[in-house]
Design a protein around this motif. Sequence first.
Motif, PDB file in Angstrom:
ATOM      1  N   SER A 162       0.839  -1.201   0.000  1.00 63.76           N
ATOM      2  CA  SER A 162       0.000   0.000   0.000  1.00 63.76           C
ATOM      3  C   SER A 162       0.867   1.240   0.000  1.00 63.76           C
ATOM      4  CB  SER A 162      -0.886   0.030   1.253  1.00 63.76           C
ATOM      5  OG  SER A 162      -1.699  -1.110   1.324  1.00 63.76           O
ATOM      6  N   TYR A 163       0.499   2.208  -0.833  1.00 69.61           N
ATOM      7  CA  TYR A 163       1.183   3.506  -0.828  1.00 69.61           C
ATOM      8  C   TYR A 163       0.597   4.338   0.295  1.00 69.61           C
ATOM      9  CZ  TYR A 163       3.103   7.940  -2.386  1.00 69.61           C
ATOM     10  OH  TYR A 163       3.782   9.138  -2.457  1.00 69.61           O
ATOM     11  N   LEU A 164       1.462   4.851   1.171  1.00 68.74           N
ATOM     12  CA  LEU A 164       1.023   5.614   2.338  1.00 68.74           C
ATOM     13  C   LEU A 164       1.170   7.116   2.156  1.00 68.74           C
ATOM     14  CD1 LEU A 164       2.624   3.361   5.100  1.00 68.74           C
ATOM     15  CD2 LEU A 164       0.306   3.228   4.126  1.00 68.74           C
ATOM     16  N   GLY A 165       1.697   7.536   1.018  1.00 67.35           N
ATOM     17  CA  GLY A 165       1.957   8.953   0.786  1.00 67.35           C
ATOM     18  C   GLY A 165       3.389   9.299   1.150  1.00 67.35           C
ATOM     19  N   ASP A 166       3.853  10.424   0.681  1.00 71.56           N
ATOM     20  CA  ASP A 166       5.207  10.909   0.985  1.00 71.56           C
ATOM     21  C   ASP A 166       6.288   9.884   0.650  1.00 71.56           C
ATOM     22  OD1 ASP A 166       4.358  13.419   1.882  1.00 71.56           O
ATOM     23  OD2 ASP A 166       4.049  12.667   3.926  1.00 71.56           O
ATOM     24  N   LEU A 167       6.092   9.142  -0.452  1.00 65.35           N
ATOM     25  CA  LEU A 167       7.071   8.175  -0.967  1.00 65.35           C
ATOM     26  C   LEU A 167       7.327   7.018   0.005  1.00 65.35           C
ATOM     27  CD1 LEU A 167       9.600  10.683  -2.580  1.00 65.35           C
ATOM     28  CD2 LEU A 167       7.531   9.673  -3.581  1.00 65.35           C
ATOM     29  N   ARG A 168       6.291   6.647   0.756  1.00 62.77           N
ATOM     30  CA  ARG A 168       6.374   5.563   1.739  1.00 62.77           C
ATOM     31  C   ARG A 168       5.369   4.471   1.363  1.00 62.77           C
ATOM     32  NH1 ARG A 168       6.705   6.636   8.097  1.00 62.77           N
ATOM     33  NH2 ARG A 168       8.773   7.147   7.352  1.00 62.77           N
ATOM     34  N   THR A 169       5.787   3.208   1.563  1.00 63.42           N
ATOM     35  CA  THR A 169       4.890   2.079   1.338  1.00 63.42           C
ATOM     36  C   THR A 169       4.863   1.179   2.557  1.00 63.42           C
ATOM     37  OG1 THR A 169       6.598   0.639   0.378  1.00 63.42           O
ATOM     38  CG2 THR A 169       5.382   2.067  -1.161  1.00 63.42           C
ATOM     39  N   ARG A 170       3.787   0.405   2.650  1.00 63.18           N
ATOM     40  CA  ARG A 170       3.681  -0.630   3.676  1.00 63.18           C
ATOM     41  C   ARG A 170       3.414  -1.945   2.945  1.00 63.18           C
ATOM     42  NH1 ARG A 170      -0.441   1.003   6.991  1.00 63.18           N
ATOM     43  NH2 ARG A 170      -1.895   0.194   5.454  1.00 63.18           N
TER      44      ARG A 170
ATOM     45  N   THR B 278       2.589  -5.983   3.402  1.00 67.66           N
ATOM     46  CA  THR B 278       2.042  -6.928   4.365  1.00 67.66           C
ATOM     47  C   THR B 278       2.157  -8.339   3.805  1.00 67.66           C
ATOM     48  OG1 THR B 278       0.462  -5.256   5.123  1.00 67.66           O
ATOM     49  CG2 THR B 278       0.021  -7.558   5.754  1.00 67.66           C
ATOM     50  N   HIS B 279       2.838  -9.193   4.551  1.00 73.23           N
ATOM     51  CA  HIS B 279       2.958 -10.617   4.227  1.00 73.23           C
ATOM     52  C   HIS B 279       1.661 -11.254   4.702  1.00 73.23           C
ATOM     53  CE1 HIS B 279       4.453 -14.770   5.011  1.00 73.23           C
ATOM     54  NE2 HIS B 279       5.101 -14.537   3.874  1.00 73.23           N
ATOM     55  N   LEU B 280       0.824 -11.696   3.752  1.00 75.92           N
ATOM     56  CA  LEU B 280      -0.527 -12.109   4.110  1.00 75.92           C
ATOM     57  C   LEU B 280      -0.578 -13.347   5.003  1.00 75.92           C
ATOM     58  CD1 LEU B 280      -2.468 -11.331   0.837  1.00 75.92           C
ATOM     59  CD2 LEU B 280      -2.174  -9.924   2.885  1.00 75.92           C
ATOM     60  N   GLN B 281       0.329 -14.285   4.835  1.00 77.95           N
ATOM     61  CA  GLN B 281       0.292 -15.499   5.656  1.00 77.95           C
ATOM     62  C   GLN B 281       0.560 -15.193   7.129  1.00 77.95           C
ATOM     63  OE1 GLN B 281       2.766 -18.714   4.274  1.00 77.95           O
ATOM     64  NE2 GLN B 281       2.507 -19.882   6.137  1.00 77.95           N
ATOM     65  N   SER B 282       1.531 -14.322   7.399  1.00 75.68           N
ATOM     66  CA  SER B 282       1.914 -14.050   8.785  1.00 75.68           C
ATOM     67  C   SER B 282       1.346 -12.750   9.341  1.00 75.68           C
ATOM     68  CB  SER B 282       3.446 -13.987   8.891  1.00 75.68           C
ATOM     69  OG  SER B 282       3.931 -12.846   8.187  1.00 75.68           O
ATOM     70  N   GLY B 283       0.981 -11.831   8.458  1.00 71.08           N
ATOM     71  CA  GLY B 283       0.526 -10.518   8.908  1.00 71.08           C
ATOM     72  C   GLY B 283       1.671  -9.551   9.195  1.00 71.08           C
ATOM     73  N   GLU B 284       2.917 -10.018   9.084  1.00 70.93           N
ATOM     74  CA  GLU B 284       4.079  -9.150   9.324  1.00 70.93           C
ATOM     75  C   GLU B 284       4.116  -8.026   8.284  1.00 70.93           C
ATOM     76  OE1 GLU B 284       6.437  -9.153  11.801  1.00 70.93           O
ATOM     77  OE2 GLU B 284       5.233 -10.708  12.755  1.00 70.93           O
ATOM     78  N   GLN B 285       4.624  -6.865   8.727  1.00 72.30           N
ATOM     79  CA  GLN B 285       4.666  -5.706   7.838  1.00 72.30           C
ATOM     80  C   GLN B 285       6.055  -5.098   7.768  1.00 72.30           C
ATOM     81  OE1 GLN B 285       1.608  -3.064   9.348  1.00 72.30           O
ATOM     82  NE2 GLN B 285       0.025  -4.156   8.206  1.00 72.30           N
ATOM     83  N   ILE B 286       6.332  -4.495   6.620  1.00 73.00           N
ATOM     84  CA  ILE B 286       7.580  -3.757   6.403  1.00 73.00           C
ATOM     85  C   ILE B 286       7.198  -2.397   5.829  1.00 73.00           C
ATOM     86  CG2 ILE B 286       9.721  -3.617   5.059  1.00 73.00           C
ATOM     87  CD1 ILE B 286       9.699  -6.678   4.930  1.00 73.00           C
ATOM     88  N   ILE B 287       7.778  -1.365   6.372  1.00 67.00           N
ATOM     89  CA  ILE B 287       7.620  -0.015   5.831  1.00 67.00           C
ATOM     90  C   ILE B 287       8.861   0.298   5.006  1.00 67.00           C
ATOM     91  CG2 ILE B 287       7.444   2.445   6.416  1.00 67.00           C
ATOM     92  CD1 ILE B 287       4.926   0.869   7.151  1.00 67.00           C
TER      93      ILE B 287
END
Length: 137
Positions: A7-15, A17-26
């Motif tokens: 997902s694009y979060l604005g200000d050139l930042r993305t999130r 999400t690894h769907l199996q685990s729910g872990e996230q990386i920004i």
Amino acid sequence: MTKINVSYLGDLRTRSTHLQSGEQIISDAPVDNNGKGEAFSPTDLLATSYANCMITIIGIYCQKNNIAFDHCEAHVEKHMTNSPRRIGQLDIELSFKNSNWSEGEKTRIEKAALNCPVAKSVSSEIQINVSFNYNLK
């Protein structure tokens, strides 16, 4: 098959999400490319993935061959080029602690690491320099 949502979060930042685990990386665009540099950039993640993959493959190799593998650290240096902007070079040092491996085991472990899936997936235009240090204190 792995599924990841980005997902694009604005200000050139993305999130991501690894769907199996729910872990996230920004991720953030780096300062030298109009970003804030407050998180890993996409190219930082590629460089990090390379080292993570090598260590993971070493772990798998050691498990399958009943070889003790207790500790490894990787240091990665990424060099960018321009026109086009891309990764030009990765310098990766893998350092092992308490490894009493024979020379034959070291050779096979290094071969496994150098043939990890990420290594086989990145462009051959990227210069990859890998060193193995067996004397981590």
